[in-house]
Design an enzyme around this catalytic site. Structure first.
Site, mmCIF file in Angstrom:
data_model
loop_
_atom_site.group_PDB
_atom_site.id
_atom_site.type_symbol
_atom_site.label_atom_id
_atom_site.label_comp_id
_atom_site.label_asym_id
_atom_site.label_seq_id
_atom_site.Cartn_x
_atom_site.Cartn_y
_atom_site.Cartn_z
ATOM 1 N N GLU A 1 -7.355 4.869 7.343
ATOM 2 C CA GLU A 1 -7.129 6.267 6.937
ATOM 3 C C GLU A 1 -8.327 6.797 6.151
ATOM 4 O O GLU A 1 -8.528 8.011 6.058
ATOM 5 C CB GLU A 1 -5.822 6.367 6.141
ATOM 6 C CG GLU A 1 -4.622 6.225 7.077
ATOM 7 C CD GLU A 1 -3.375 5.661 6.443
ATOM 8 O OE1 GLU A 1 -3.282 5.621 5.202
ATOM 9 O OE2 GLU A 1 -2.482 5.236 7.204
ATOM 10 N N SER B 1 2.879 -1.751 10.596
ATOM 11 C CA SER B 1 4.322 -1.786 10.883
ATOM 12 C C SER B 1 4.961 -3.137 10.590
ATOM 13 O O SER B 1 5.843 -3.586 11.332
ATOM 14 C CB SER B 1 4.593 -1.346 12.325
ATOM 15 O OG SER B 1 4.159 -0.004 12.524
ATOM 16 N N GLU C 1 -5.888 -4.649 10.638
ATOM 17 C CA GLU C 1 -4.878 -3.620 10.869
ATOM 18 C C GLU C 1 -5.255 -2.828 12.121
ATOM 19 O O GLU C 1 -6.070 -1.900 12.033
ATOM 20 C CB GLU C 1 -4.811 -2.660 9.675
ATOM 21 C CG GLU C 1 -4.407 -3.300 8.376
ATOM 22 C CD GLU C 1 -3.818 -2.270 7.424
ATOM 23 O OE1 GLU C 1 -2.660 -2.456 7.015
ATOM 24 O OE2 GLU C 1 -4.483 -1.282 7.114
ATOM 25 N N LYS D 1 0.084 4.204 -0.484
ATOM 26 C CA LYS D 1 -0.610 5.401 0.031
ATOM 27 C C LYS D 1 -0.357 6.592 -0.900
ATOM 28 O O LYS D 1 -0.229 6.395 -2.104
ATOM 29 C CB LYS D 1 -0.201 5.666 1.487
ATOM 30 C CG LYS D 1 -0.370 4.414 2.358
ATOM 31 C CD LYS D 1 -0.289 4.680 3.828
ATOM 32 C CE LYS D 1 -0.466 3.376 4.597
ATOM 33 N NZ LYS D 1 -0.512 3.558 6.041
ATOM 34 N N ASN E 1 0.868 -1.178 0.000
ATOM 35 C CA ASN E 1 0.000 0.000 0.000
ATOM 36 C C ASN E 1 0.905 1.228 0.000
ATOM 37 O O ASN E 1 1.434 1.616 1.032
ATOM 38 C CB ASN E 1 -0.895 -0.031 1.250
ATOM 39 C CG ASN E 1 -1.776 1.194 1.358
ATOM 40 O OD1 ASN E 1 -1.854 2.003 0.432
ATOM 41 N ND2 ASN E 1 -2.449 1.330 2.491
ATOM 42 N N GLY F 1 1.914 2.607 10.787
ATOM 43 C CA GLY F 1 2.876 3.687 10.628
ATOM 44 C C GLY F 1 3.540 4.124 11.924
ATOM 45 O O GLY F 1 4.192 5.163 11.965
ATOM 46 N N HIS G 1 -9.767 1.128 4.493
ATOM 47 C CA HIS G 1 -8.541 1.386 5.261
ATOM 48 C C HIS G 1 -8.859 2.389 6.368
ATOM 49 O O HIS G 1 -9.694 3.274 6.181
ATOM 50 C CB HIS G 1 -7.449 1.928 4.333
ATOM 51 C CG HIS G 1 -6.108 1.970 4.990
ATOM 52 N ND1 HIS G 1 -5.756 2.944 5.893
ATOM 53 C CD2 HIS G 1 -5.053 1.133 4.900
ATOM 54 C CE1 HIS G 1 -4.526 2.702 6.320
ATOM 55 N NE2 HIS G 1 -4.076 1.610 5.743
#
Ligand code: PGA
Length: 249
Positions: A99, A211, A165, A11, A9, A171, A97
């Site tokens: 985000e 991560s 996730e 991003k 991904n 991250g 996701h």
């Protein structure tokens, strides 16, 4: 037997030349003598799907989108339709996701609609879910996961991948413990069994994301019910991403 899937991904990172170079490096590796025995998909920013698809060529590395709209076409400025992703050569698309859930207010119902639009277009959605740090601290992680599975998984259980996730691991360099990952994945598999029956649920690949790095990939990928990884930061460095692919059991 579920084949390991490692998804990159990217991003909102990279310009065209960086993306082409990274895709070529990933594709070269996948086709090389030391090719890992796993499926690989690369999800670049939408405007880079065409050059990245060209750089990947006809090799085994698949192309994927990072999001799609729930409608197949229409007046949705800035959004990307699932049929267009398929037309551009995508086989997968990430939906839900964190985000997007957090930054764009996407509900479970929205995520389900997107996943169903993806399947209708012939794509395999990678449906993301996971609890926040506060939810885990409150002992609610499994309840949140259960609610997200119930609300955002599409009606069809074929052509489906899920990614667990934990939001606090994305991250941050913090990785869920093997016990927590195994517990969450086992719980997700059980809920999928209720939805689709145990045989269909056993065919669905469950990825871990948050991560994932070369030094923790082998341990995570060896866990029961972990069928691959969704990799953010480490997927932007060809060497690190290659190492994660090689860690596939
Ligand atoms: P990360 O991102 O590997 O940088 O934690 C994972 C993801 O958001 O999919």
């Amino acid at each position: 037997m579920r084949r390991t899937l490692i998804a990159a991904n990217w991003k909102m990172n990279g310009l065209r030349d960086d993306a082409i170079a990274l895709a070529a490096a990933v594709a070269g590796h996948a086709g090389g003598a030391a090719a890992p025995d796993c499926d690989i998909v690369v999800c670049p920013p939408a405007p880079l799907l065409v050059p990245v698809g060209e750089a990947l060529g006809a090799g085994p590395v698949a192309l994927g989108g990072q999001d799609c709209h729930a409608e197949a076409s229409g007046a949705f400025t800035g959004d990307t339709a699932a049929p267009l992703l398929a037309d551009l050569g995508c086989r997968f698309v990430i939906v839900g996701h964190s985000e997007r859930r957090q930054g764009h207010g996407e509900s479970d119902a929205t995520v389900r609609a997107k996943a169903q639009a993806a399947q209708a277009a012939g794509l395999t959605p990678i449906v993301c879910l996971g609890e926040t740090e506060a939810e885990r601290a409150a002992g609610e992680a499994l309840a949140v996961i259960e609610r997200q599975v119930a609300g955002s998984v599409p009606e069809r259980g074929d052509a489906l991948v899920l990614a667990y996730e934990p939001v606090w691991a994305i991250g941050t360099g913090k990785v869920a413990t093997p016990e927590d990952v195994a517990e969450a994945h086992g719980h997700i598999r059980a809920r999928l069994g209720v939805l689709f029956g145990p045989e269909a649920a056993a065919r669905i690949r469950l990825l871990y994301g948050g991560s994932v790095k070369p030094d923790n990939a082998a341990g995570l990928l060896a866990l029961a019910d972990v069928d691959g990884a969704l990799v953010g930061g480490a997927s932007l460095k060809a060497e690190e991403f290659r190492a994660i692919c090689r860690a596939s059991p």
